[in-house]
Design an enzyme around this catalytic site. Structure first.
Site, PDB file in Angstrom:
ATOM      1  N   HIS A 308     -20.710 -28.048  23.198  1.00  0.00           N
ATOM      2  CA  HIS A 308     -21.641 -28.897  22.444  1.00  0.00           C
ATOM      3  C   HIS A 308     -21.437 -30.340  22.876  1.00  0.00           C
ATOM      4  O   HIS A 308     -20.315 -30.766  23.142  1.00  0.00           O
ATOM      5  CB  HIS A 308     -21.390 -28.779  20.935  1.00  0.00           C
ATOM      6  CG  HIS A 308     -22.522 -29.272  20.110  1.00  0.00           C
ATOM      7  ND1 HIS A 308     -22.697 -30.599  19.824  1.00  0.00           N
ATOM      8  CD2 HIS A 308     -23.556 -28.609  19.536  1.00  0.00           C
ATOM      9  CE1 HIS A 308     -23.787 -30.735  19.078  1.00  0.00           C
ATOM     10  NE2 HIS A 308     -24.334 -29.550  18.899  1.00  0.00           N
ATOM     11  N   ASP A 366     -25.472 -21.489  17.865  1.00  0.00           N
ATOM     12  CA  ASP A 366     -26.265 -20.405  18.457  1.00  0.00           C
ATOM     13  C   ASP A 366     -25.459 -19.164  18.776  1.00  0.00           C
ATOM     14  O   ASP A 366     -26.029 -18.137  19.150  1.00  0.00           O
ATOM     15  CB  ASP A 366     -26.929 -20.918  19.740  1.00  0.00           C
ATOM     16  CG  ASP A 366     -27.960 -21.986  19.431  1.00  0.00           C
ATOM     17  OD1 ASP A 366     -27.898 -23.055  20.052  1.00  0.00           O
ATOM     18  OD2 ASP A 366     -28.793 -21.755  18.535  1.00  0.00           O
TER      19      ASP A 366
HETATM   20  C1  SDX Z   1     -27.797 -26.721  20.381  1.00  0.00           C
HETATM   21  O1  SDX Z   1     -27.362 -31.679  20.364  1.00  0.00           O
HETATM   22  C2  SDX Z   1     -27.404 -30.853  19.338  1.00  0.00           C
HETATM   23  O2  SDX Z   1     -27.078 -31.216  18.242  1.00  0.00           O
HETATM   24  C3  SDX Z   1     -27.914 -29.458  19.651  1.00  0.00           C
HETATM   25  C4  SDX Z   1     -27.813 -28.436  18.518  1.00  0.00           C
HETATM   26  C5  SDX Z   1     -28.737 -28.778  17.361  1.00  0.00           C
HETATM   27  O3  SDX Z   1     -28.488 -28.302  16.244  1.00  0.00           O
HETATM   28  O4  SDX Z   1     -29.791 -29.442  17.601  1.00  0.00           O
HETATM   29  O5  SDX Z   1     -26.487 -28.347  18.066  1.00  0.00           O
HETATM   30  C6  SDX Z   1     -28.264 -27.044  18.988  1.00  0.00           C
HETATM   31  O6  SDX Z   1     -28.523 -26.997  21.315  1.00  0.00           O
HETATM   32  C7  SDX Z   1     -26.425 -26.145  20.583  1.00  0.00           C
HETATM   33  C8  SDX Z   1     -26.068 -25.957  22.110  1.00  0.00           C
HETATM   34  C9  SDX Z   1     -26.699 -24.661  22.586  1.00  0.00           C
HETATM   35  N1  SDX Z   1     -26.545 -24.548  24.043  1.00  0.00           N
HETATM   36  C10 SDX Z   1     -25.695 -23.612  24.561  1.00  0.00           C
HETATM   37  O7  SDX Z   1     -24.970 -22.889  23.907  1.00  0.00           O
HETATM   38  C11 SDX Z   1     -25.768 -23.523  26.088  1.00  0.00           C
HETATM   39  C12 SDX Z   1     -24.343 -23.459  26.658  1.00  0.00           C
HETATM   40  N2  SDX Z   1     -23.732 -24.771  26.492  1.00  0.00           N
HETATM   41  C13 SDX Z   1     -23.791 -25.721  27.568  1.00  0.00           C
HETATM   42  O8  SDX Z   1     -24.923 -25.652  28.350  1.00  0.00           O
HETATM   43  C14 SDX Z   1     -23.305 -27.122  27.173  1.00  0.00           C
HETATM   44  O9  SDX Z   1     -22.128 -26.956  26.502  1.00  0.00           O
HETATM   45  C15 SDX Z   1     -24.210 -28.013  26.358  1.00  0.00           C
HETATM   46  C16 SDX Z   1     -25.570 -28.143  26.969  1.00  0.00           C
HETATM   47  C17 SDX Z   1     -24.347 -27.506  24.969  1.00  0.00           C
HETATM   48  C18 SDX Z   1     -23.554 -29.400  26.308  1.00  0.00           C
HETATM   49  O10 SDX Z   1     -23.634 -29.959  27.589  1.00  0.00           O
HETATM   50  P1  SDX Z   1     -22.897 -31.332  27.943  1.00  0.00           P
HETATM   51  O11 SDX Z   1     -22.492 -32.072  26.726  1.00  0.00           O
HETATM   52  O12 SDX Z   1     -23.731 -32.035  28.956  1.00  0.00           O
HETATM   53  O13 SDX Z   1     -21.517 -30.843  28.574  1.00  0.00           O
HETATM   54  P2  SDX Z   1     -21.298 -30.635  30.111  1.00  0.00           P
HETATM   55  O14 SDX Z   1     -22.372 -29.794  30.684  1.00  0.00           O
HETATM   56  O15 SDX Z   1     -21.035 -31.984  30.703  1.00  0.00           O
HETATM   57  O16 SDX Z   1     -19.940 -29.770  30.099  1.00  0.00           O
HETATM   58  C19 SDX Z   1     -18.673 -30.387  30.179  1.00  0.00           C
HETATM   59  C20 SDX Z   1     -17.812 -29.396  30.967  1.00  0.00           C
HETATM   60  C21 SDX Z   1     -18.410 -29.054  32.340  1.00  0.00           C
HETATM   61  O17 SDX Z   1     -17.328 -28.653  33.153  1.00  0.00           O
HETATM   62  P3  SDX Z   1     -16.690 -29.773  34.180  1.00  0.00           P
HETATM   63  O18 SDX Z   1     -17.822 -30.301  35.036  1.00  0.00           O
HETATM   64  O19 SDX Z   1     -16.074 -30.839  33.275  1.00  0.00           O
HETATM   65  O20 SDX Z   1     -15.642 -29.007  34.970  1.00  0.00           O
HETATM   66  O21 SDX Z   1     -17.756 -28.141  30.258  1.00  0.00           O
HETATM   67  C22 SDX Z   1     -18.376 -27.126  31.040  1.00  0.00           C
HETATM   68  C23 SDX Z   1     -19.243 -27.821  32.070  1.00  0.00           C
HETATM   69  O22 SDX Z   1     -19.411 -27.018  33.233  1.00  0.00           O
HETATM   70  N3  SDX Z   1     -19.203 -26.331  30.111  1.00  0.00           N
HETATM   71  C24 SDX Z   1     -19.300 -25.000  30.151  1.00  0.00           C
HETATM   72  C25 SDX Z   1     -20.111 -24.673  29.063  1.00  0.00           C
HETATM   73  N4  SDX Z   1     -20.474 -25.783  28.419  1.00  0.00           N
HETATM   74  C26 SDX Z   1     -19.914 -26.810  29.077  1.00  0.00           C
HETATM   75  N5  SDX Z   1     -18.791 -24.081  31.022  1.00  0.00           N
HETATM   76  C27 SDX Z   1     -19.109 -22.789  30.750  1.00  0.00           C
HETATM   77  N6  SDX Z   1     -19.880 -22.375  29.697  1.00  0.00           N
HETATM   78  C28 SDX Z   1     -20.397 -23.289  28.852  1.00  0.00           C
HETATM   79  N7  SDX Z   1     -21.157 -22.899  27.824  1.00  0.00           N
END
Ligand code: SDX
Length: 431
Positions: A308, A366
């Site tokens: 998140h 989710d």
């Molecule tokens: C919602 O914003 C809100 O409030 C949203 C929400 C709401 O109520 O409106 O809460 C609802 O959208 C919840 C999120 C649902 N999405 C998912 O579950 C999809 C999976 N999650 C990711 O795509 C991600 O965690 C996000 C999109 C939720 C957050 O993305 P960020 O903040 O841009 O984080 P990032 O991509 O920069 O990740 C940081 C690190 C990265 O690794 P490094 O480059 O540091 O090595 O964490 C890793 C990412 O690759 N990472 C994951 C991951 N989420 C982050 N690796 C594997 N699986 C994941 N799910």
């Protein structure tokens, strides 16, 4: 108390400026950079707006490190257990919990607006039967902007309020119609003798051939899930609604933009992606293989429902939903138990893995919600539609807050230009 400021100095030319520090009721202090370009000729850069406040708001407060979520100051845990969705909708719209009379009046107002124009039903015929219901929602909700010429003046608070009521009331009707279109069954009209969640379940699962009474366990679970999804500060879809609304666009068109943004699997579309992922993983024996894929930078697979932008601790909503899963599965069809057991084990293994622990990746709202939706008989492709029904309350609350702000201006971010410098046109013959 003296104004707190930060002095910014450009060491290359000695130019400096004083930027004031602003604070809200809670949360980090905010540096006001609105004079930066005028005084220093520089922009700021914050892709994804990780540390950028776009507005003042009194609707929802989140503390990502502490796992705190409050609607108008009330902790989500208390609202989830003691309130109901329309009462929470009133709270988000008007800022205070309603009295009994205010609650009953609000319920009647919403009930009055649940029907859609009869001509709107023909819009669904334009969609192929297997159209994704979120695609139908974007189209049909956007088309509401072509109706209701009695309340088009967005500068009139009463027009804004009527539009908000209509949007909240009609989302379940349009959502259920999208589902009925997918399964080839006739639309079911709203019933004014049912409350909001029972009415939605009735429109989803009733048929003209026999009576259908929603299961009280399902109604209770629907209320709780809608409460948990109702608002979440300046998330992507809410920011989309605010930016669309900042140009003074039609409110229904702005909500359609919010639905489009929510659909993405990085946002609200994750709940459908989680169930598809669990079905793909299939068995606890495959967990290690898929966790390895999630950690592999060369693999696009991510652990859906994990991570998140704000929560670097447990998402309090995920904790509540996981607890409710047990209650719902015990009382309703438990054909989801294998998926729930798999989800529980997946969370357990992931939270023991350094990759997820170091990046503070926890289950978000989710991760478990789809388990309950399936137990209610709702198909995977309708999960994000559920999210949209609930989040419509947050979207319209933020739209109303923004439109009633006398300082409201059109949103217009800048950029770092990385394209070609000036060059002359080359005639075709010389290329
Ligand atoms: C919602 O914003 C809100 O409030 C949203 C929400 C709401 O109520 O409106 O809460 C609802 O959208 C919840 C999120 C649902 N999405 C998912 O579950 C999809 C999976 N999650 C990711 O795509 C991600 O965690 C996000 C999109 C939720 C957050 O993305 P960020 O903040 O841009 O984080 P990032 O991509 O920069 O990740 C940081 C690190 C990265 O690794 P490094 O480059 O540091 O090595 O964490 C890793 C990412 O690759 N990472 C994951 C991951 N989420 C982050 N690796 C594997 N699986 C994941 N799910």
């Amino acid at each position: 108390m003296a104004e707190k400021t930060i002095t910014l100095t450009d060491n290359s030319n000695g130019k400096s400026t004083e930027l004031s520090l602003m604070g809200g009721t809670e949360g980090p202090e905010v540096m006001d950079i609105s004079s930066l370009y005028r005084d220093m000729g520089i922009f700021t850069y914050d892709p994804g707006f990780v540390a950028t406040a776009s507005c003042h708001s009194s609707i929802t407060y989140i503390d990502g490190d502490e796992g705190i979520l409050r609607y108008r100051g009330y902790p989500i845990e208390q609202l989830a257990r003691q309130s109901n969705f329309l009462e929470v909708a009133y709270l988000l719209l008007y800022g205070e919990l309603p009295t009994m009379n205010q609650c009953e009046e609000f319920q009647d107002i919403i009930r009055y607006h649940t029907m859609i124009k009869e001509t709107l039903k023909s819009f669904f015929d334009g969609f192929h039967y297997d159209a994704h219901p979120m695609g139908i929602m974007v189209g049909v909700v956007g088309s509401l902007s072509a109706f209701y010429h009695d309340s088009l003046d967005i500068h009139d608070p009463r027009h804004r309020e009527i539009s908000a009521h209509r949007m909240i009331a009609k989302m379940p009707t349009i959502a259920a119609a999208s589902f009925k279109h997918n399964i080839g069954e006739p639309f079911i009209y709203p019933r004014n003798d049912l409350d909001y969640c029972a009415n939605f379940l009735h429109m989803m699962f009733a048929t003209p051939c026999e009576d259908y009474e929603p299961d009280p366990v399902a109604v209770k679970a629907m209320n709780l899930l809608f409460i948990l999804h109702a608002d979440h500060e300046q998330n992507a879809s809410t920011s989309t609604v605010r930016l669309s609304g900042s140009s003074q666009a039609n409110p229904f068109a702005c909500i359609a933009a919010g639905i489009a943004s929510l659909w993405g699997p990085a946002h609200g579309g994750a709940n459908e992606a989680v169930l598809n992922m669990l079905q793909e993983i299939g068995d606890v024996s495959q967990i290690d293989k898929y966790l390895a894929k999630a950690k592999d930078k060369d693999d696009s697979f991510r652990l859906m429902g994990f991570g998140h932008r704000v929560y670097k601790n447990f998402d309090p909503r995920a904790t509540i939903i996981r607890e409710v899963c047990h209650e719902v599965l015990e009382n309703l069809a438990d054909n989801n138990n294998p998926l729930f057991e798999l989800a529980l084990r997946l969370e357990e293994v992931a939270l023991e893995d350094d990759y997820f622990v170091e990046r503070k990746l926890y289950p978000n709202v989710d991760f478990y919600s789809g388990i309950i939706y399936r137990a209610l008989g709702i198909p995977n492709n309708m999960f994000t539609v559920m999210f949209a029904i609930a989040r419509t309350v947050g979207w319209v609350a933020h739209w109303m807050e923004m439109m009633s702000d006398p300082q409201q201006r059109i949103g217009r971010p800048r950029q770092i230009y990385t394209g070609a410098s000036e060059r002359d046109y080359i005639p075709m013959a010389d290329r």
